[in-house]
Write an enzyme that holds these catalytic residues in place. Structure first.
Site, PDB file in Angstrom:
ATOM      1  N   GLY A 132     -25.122  74.073   5.300  1.00  0.00           N
ATOM      2  CA  GLY A 132     -26.584  74.184   5.357  1.00  0.00           C
ATOM      3  C   GLY A 132     -27.009  75.606   5.649  1.00  0.00           C
ATOM      4  O   GLY A 132     -26.174  76.482   5.886  1.00  0.00           O
ATOM      5  N   LEU A 166     -28.536  76.952   8.256  1.00  0.00           N
ATOM      6  CA  LEU A 166     -28.177  77.408   9.604  1.00  0.00           C
ATOM      7  C   LEU A 166     -26.653  77.419   9.787  1.00  0.00           C
ATOM      8  O   LEU A 166     -26.082  78.372  10.312  1.00  0.00           O
ATOM      9  CB  LEU A 166     -28.829  76.497  10.656  1.00  0.00           C
ATOM     10  CG  LEU A 166     -28.498  76.826  12.107  1.00  0.00           C
ATOM     11  CD1 LEU A 166     -28.958  78.235  12.485  1.00  0.00           C
ATOM     12  CD2 LEU A 166     -29.140  75.801  13.054  1.00  0.00           C
ATOM     13  N   TYR A 204     -30.213  65.225   8.154  1.00  0.00           N
ATOM     14  CA  TYR A 204     -31.017  64.818   6.999  1.00  0.00           C
ATOM     15  C   TYR A 204     -32.326  65.590   7.138  1.00  0.00           C
ATOM     16  O   TYR A 204     -33.084  65.370   8.089  1.00  0.00           O
ATOM     17  CB  TYR A 204     -31.266  63.312   7.042  1.00  0.00           C
ATOM     18  CG  TYR A 204     -32.111  62.803   5.896  1.00  0.00           C
ATOM     19  CD1 TYR A 204     -31.543  62.057   4.869  1.00  0.00           C
ATOM     20  CD2 TYR A 204     -33.478  63.067   5.839  1.00  0.00           C
ATOM     21  CE1 TYR A 204     -32.313  61.596   3.808  1.00  0.00           C
ATOM     22  CE2 TYR A 204     -34.251  62.615   4.776  1.00  0.00           C
ATOM     23  CZ  TYR A 204     -33.668  61.876   3.782  1.00  0.00           C
ATOM     24  OH  TYR A 204     -34.438  61.428   2.725  1.00  0.00           O
ATOM     25  N   THR A 205     -32.589  66.531   6.222  1.00  0.00           N
ATOM     26  CA  THR A 205     -33.722  67.447   6.420  1.00  0.00           C
ATOM     27  C   THR A 205     -34.816  67.324   5.349  1.00  0.00           C
ATOM     28  O   THR A 205     -35.756  68.124   5.347  1.00  0.00           O
ATOM     29  CB  THR A 205     -33.231  68.914   6.445  1.00  0.00           C
ATOM     30  OG1 THR A 205     -32.522  69.171   5.233  1.00  0.00           O
ATOM     31  CG2 THR A 205     -32.345  69.186   7.634  1.00  0.00           C
ATOM     32  N   ASP A 219     -39.547  71.010  15.876  1.00  0.00           N
ATOM     33  CA  ASP A 219     -40.927  70.927  16.370  1.00  0.00           C
ATOM     34  C   ASP A 219     -41.625  69.654  15.876  1.00  0.00           C
ATOM     35  O   ASP A 219     -42.662  69.277  16.411  1.00  0.00           O
ATOM     36  CB  ASP A 219     -41.722  72.164  15.912  1.00  0.00           C
ATOM     37  CG  ASP A 219     -41.690  72.366  14.400  1.00  0.00           C
ATOM     38  OD1 ASP A 219     -40.701  71.954  13.761  1.00  0.00           O
ATOM     39  OD2 ASP A 219     -42.657  72.936  13.854  1.00  0.00           O
ATOM     40  N   TYR A 279     -38.939  61.726   9.504  1.00  0.00           N
ATOM     41  CA  TYR A 279     -37.995  62.790   9.863  1.00  0.00           C
ATOM     42  C   TYR A 279     -38.097  63.124  11.350  1.00  0.00           C
ATOM     43  O   TYR A 279     -37.091  63.164  12.067  1.00  0.00           O
ATOM     44  CB  TYR A 279     -38.280  64.030   9.006  1.00  0.00           C
ATOM     45  CG  TYR A 279     -37.582  65.287   9.473  1.00  0.00           C
ATOM     46  CD1 TYR A 279     -36.214  65.463   9.301  1.00  0.00           C
ATOM     47  CD2 TYR A 279     -38.305  66.316  10.092  1.00  0.00           C
ATOM     48  CE1 TYR A 279     -35.576  66.626   9.739  1.00  0.00           C
ATOM     49  CE2 TYR A 279     -37.677  67.478  10.522  1.00  0.00           C
ATOM     50  CZ  TYR A 279     -36.315  67.623  10.346  1.00  0.00           C
ATOM     51  OH  TYR A 279     -35.692  68.772  10.784  1.00  0.00           O
TER      52      TYR A 279
END
Ligand SMILES: NC(=O)c1ccc[n+]([C@@H]2O[C@H](COP(=O)([O-])OP(=O)(O)OC[C@H]3O[C@@H](n4cnc5c(N)ncnc54)[C@H](OP(=O)(O)O)[C@@H]3O)[C@@H](O)[C@H]2O)c1
Length: 283
Positions: A15, A17, A65-66, A106, A129
């Site tokens: 990913g 990051l 899971y983004t 956030d 999410y």
């Protein structure tokens, strides 16, 4: 006698990051990045096997899971990865006495406030999410005694797709854009976040952290800065969230106070515009 190197395991190593973290150089640490094929966190036996094989002192759980909008239509999949996957990793980490650092978001807040959220504010996620990430936080807190939860926001970097890259691509295709001006948050450069996470997991300063680049802006202001800093011409028109509806609701005001960073004596992440400039120069 030379000290034994410790190992830090990184999930979601493919990913945006994860790819950044696994490139950090530290001669005292062996970094092991595992992508979804090598470690699917929804499979408890794979989590156990990874911990048994590598015996990490800490795990940075960057896999998730983004797909924020898609999650509204497939909640089972989002919860399976973000909630149950984090539970599985927490079980395996506990069995191996490893610290576990969960990267959260956030989106656990509703965004209806008008002052920065601190780490102890009540959560109230509005999207699938956000709810699934909050569920992962809760499972980790109940299953592990060596946990870090690091909530971040508006992540971009060299690897993978993100807002900054989308803006730069659009600059090649058109000369006018409309960008939302009534959502306020803080961009976060993967390099800054990765280094913070890497330093954090070497400590025992467990708990919840908010980590984004310092300062705030709207998406419109962020886009304006991207074009200014990269020297590209673009006419940007501000619009409201209502004019640009999406399947998943976004928090309107998702600014996070970095109280835990201050209170634990860590260095705050650099101002967002400074980091954006550094990123664009490198790109
Ligand atoms: N991006 C943001 O703006 C943002 C904002 C706030 C918080 N976060 C959080 O920051 C963390 C890193 O996000 P990111 O931007 O790097 O996301 P990303 O680029 O979408 O990377 C997530 C990685 O997780 C992997 N993954 C998916 N399901 C998995 C599973 N079952 N087991 C193991 N790995 C799995 C994905 O694998 P595939 O490549 O195979 O799909 C992907 O490589 C996440 O926890 C995210 O919730 C991100």
């Amino acid at each position: 006698m030379p000290s034994k190197k410790s190992t830090i395991l990184v999930t979601g190593a493919n990913g945006q990051l994860g790819q950044e973290i696994i490139r950090i150089n530290d001669e005292d640490v062996t970094l092991v990045g595992l992508d979804r094929k090598q470690l699917d966190v929804t499979d408890l036996s794979m989590c156990r096997k990874a911990v048994e094989t590598y015996r990490p002192s800490a795990i940075i759980h960057a896999g998730a899971y983004t797909a924020v909008d898609k999650a509204e239509g497939e909640p089972d999949e989002a919860y399976k990865v973000n909630a149950l996957g984090t539970r599985n990793l927490a079980i395996a980490a506990r069995e191996g006495s490893a610290k576990l650092c969960y990267v959260s978001t956030d989106y656990v807040f509703d965004g209806a406030g008008d002052r920065p959220y601190n780490e102890y504010d009540n959560t109230n996620p509005q999207s699938v999410y956000g709810k699934s990430k909050r569920a992962g936080e809760a499972l980790l807190q109940s299953l592990s005694d060596k946990w870090f939860i690091v909530r971040t926001s508006w992540v971009y970097g060299k690897y993978g797709n993100n807002f900054v890259k989308t803006m730069l691509k659009l600059a090649q295709e058109r000369d006018e854009l409309t960008v939302v001006h009534d959502q306020i948050g803080s961009p976060t450069y993967t390099r800054d976040l990765g280094l913070f996470l890497f330093g954090l997991v070497k400590t025992e300063a467990y708990g919840i952290y908010h980590a984004s680049n310092a300062g705030t802006c709207s998406w419109y202001e962020f886009a304006t800065a991207i074009f200014e800093e990269s020297g590209k011409q673009m006419k940007i028109n501000p619009c409201t969230t209502d004019e640009f509806p999406r399947p998943a609701p976004r928090p309107q005001y998702s600014v996070m106070d970095h109280a835990a960073i201050r209170q634990n004596g860590f260095q705050d992440l650099p101002p967002w515009r400074e980091s954006l400039r550094a990123f664009l120069q490198e790109l």
